[in-house]
Design a protein around this motif. Sequence first.
Motif, PDB file in Angstrom:
ATOM      1  N   UNK A  67       0.841  -1.186   0.000  1.00 35.78           N
ATOM      2  CA  UNK A  67       0.000   0.000   0.000  1.00 35.78           C
ATOM      3  C   UNK A  67       0.876   1.236   0.000  1.00 35.78           C
ATOM      4  N   UNK A  68       0.258   2.352  -0.325  1.00 33.31           N
ATOM      5  CA  UNK A  68       0.984   3.626  -0.366  1.00 33.31           C
ATOM      6  C   UNK A  68       0.508   4.522   0.762  1.00 33.31           C
ATOM      7  N   UNK A  69       1.456   5.251   1.335  1.00 37.47           N
ATOM      8  CA  UNK A  69       1.164   6.196   2.401  1.00 37.47           C
ATOM      9  C   UNK A  69       1.582   7.581   1.916  1.00 37.47           C
ATOM     10  N   UNK A  70       0.653   8.549   1.934  1.00 38.77           N
ATOM     11  CA  UNK A  70       1.047   9.893   1.498  1.00 38.77           C
ATOM     12  C   UNK A  70       1.999  10.522   2.515  1.00 38.77           C
ATOM     13  N   UNK A  94       5.383  -2.327   2.394  1.00 39.99           N
ATOM     14  CA  UNK A  94       5.216  -3.742   2.071  1.00 39.99           C
ATOM     15  C   UNK A  94       5.209  -4.531   3.374  1.00 39.99           C
ATOM     16  N   UNK A  95       4.234  -5.444   3.491  1.00 36.69           N
ATOM     17  CA  UNK A  95       4.137  -6.299   4.669  1.00 36.69           C
ATOM     18  C   UNK A  95       3.979  -7.748   4.207  1.00 36.69           C
ATOM     19  N   UNK A  96       4.778  -8.635   4.772  1.00 35.22           N
ATOM     20  CA  UNK A  96       4.667 -10.062   4.473  1.00 35.22           C
ATOM     21  C   UNK A  96       4.133 -10.766   5.716  1.00 35.22           C
ATOM     22  N   UNK A  97       3.172 -11.654   5.500  1.00 38.10           N
ATOM     23  CA  UNK A  97       2.560 -12.369   6.613  1.00 38.10           C
ATOM     24  C   UNK A  97       2.025 -13.715   6.126  1.00 38.10           C
ATOM     25  N   UNK A  98       1.618 -14.551   7.071  1.00 42.27           N
ATOM     26  CA  UNK A  98       1.019 -15.850   6.735  1.00 42.27           C
ATOM     27  C   UNK A  98      -0.463 -15.769   7.065  1.00 42.27           C
ATOM     28  N   UNK A  99      -1.279 -16.230   6.120  1.00 39.94           N
ATOM     29  CA  UNK A  99      -2.726 -16.204   6.309  1.00 39.94           C
ATOM     30  C   UNK A  99      -3.267 -17.627   6.289  1.00 39.94           C
ATOM     31  N   UNK A 100      -4.080 -17.947   7.271  1.00 35.99           N
ATOM     32  CA  UNK A 100      -4.714 -19.251   7.338  1.00 35.99           C
ATOM     33  C   UNK A 100      -6.168 -19.148   6.919  1.00 35.99           C
ATOM     34  N   UNK A 106       7.133  19.391  -0.560  1.00 31.53           N
ATOM     35  CA  UNK A 106       7.107  18.325  -1.553  1.00 31.53           C
ATOM     36  C   UNK A 106       6.176  17.220  -1.025  1.00 31.53           C
ATOM     37  N   UNK A 107       5.256  16.751  -1.875  1.00 28.48           N
ATOM     38  CA  UNK A 107       4.353  15.663  -1.511  1.00 28.48           C
ATOM     39  C   UNK A 107       4.680  14.445  -2.363  1.00 28.48           C
ATOM     40  N   UNK A 108       4.661  13.283  -1.744  1.00 24.01           N
ATOM     41  CA  UNK A 108       4.956  12.052  -2.466  1.00 24.01           C
ATOM     42  C   UNK A 108       4.292  10.876  -1.755  1.00 24.01           C
TER      43      UNK A 108
END
Length: 193
Positions: A102-105, A132-138, A125-127
């Motif tokens: 996801x993106x965060x302003x 990024x998040x890695x996880x395990x989903x059951x 300046x805006x950007x």
Amino acid sequence: MRSIRILACTLLAAATLGLAACATGPTVRTDADPTADFGQYRTWGFYQPIAMEQSGYSSWISERIRADVQREMEARGYRYAANGADLLVNFQGVVEDKTAVWSVPRSDVQWFYSYRRRSYVAVPVWYDETQVSRYREGTLTVDLVDGKRNRMVWTGAASAPVAGKKAAPEKRLADIDRAVAGIFAKYPHRATP
């Protein structure tokens, strides 16, 4: 001083909402056969072989799911029958590696030297910063099968991030209980006497 209090209250409210969103439980999806007559089902049993036990043995996880399913089916008025049941319950668990992006302003200030004024000028300046998040989903899937036709008539699936192996056994058991309860909370039928 007042602006600091407002900022602190805003951050506290955001943190509370974030924690509440994490504690809501698994995401549950269900589907039903529109031609099924749920009024005819009075007894239930386990499908043979259970999808989660196709290796020929049970585990502490499958035993816990069995106990939870029994509690939920009996709470809805169904009677257990080892053979010839109207509804057969099957279940399967799958764990997958997932990635969320996801993106965060964000905003920042860049300083530039102005030769005309012989001073530095601040330019906002805006950007967007990518997270990024890695996880395990059951995902636990529970299927209800018409015992006479051997046809699935209802299915429910609960998905949630999995507690790691270092999590306390009580938490892992509570996650299983929550998943089964969440699935059956969306099962709208009861056995007729």
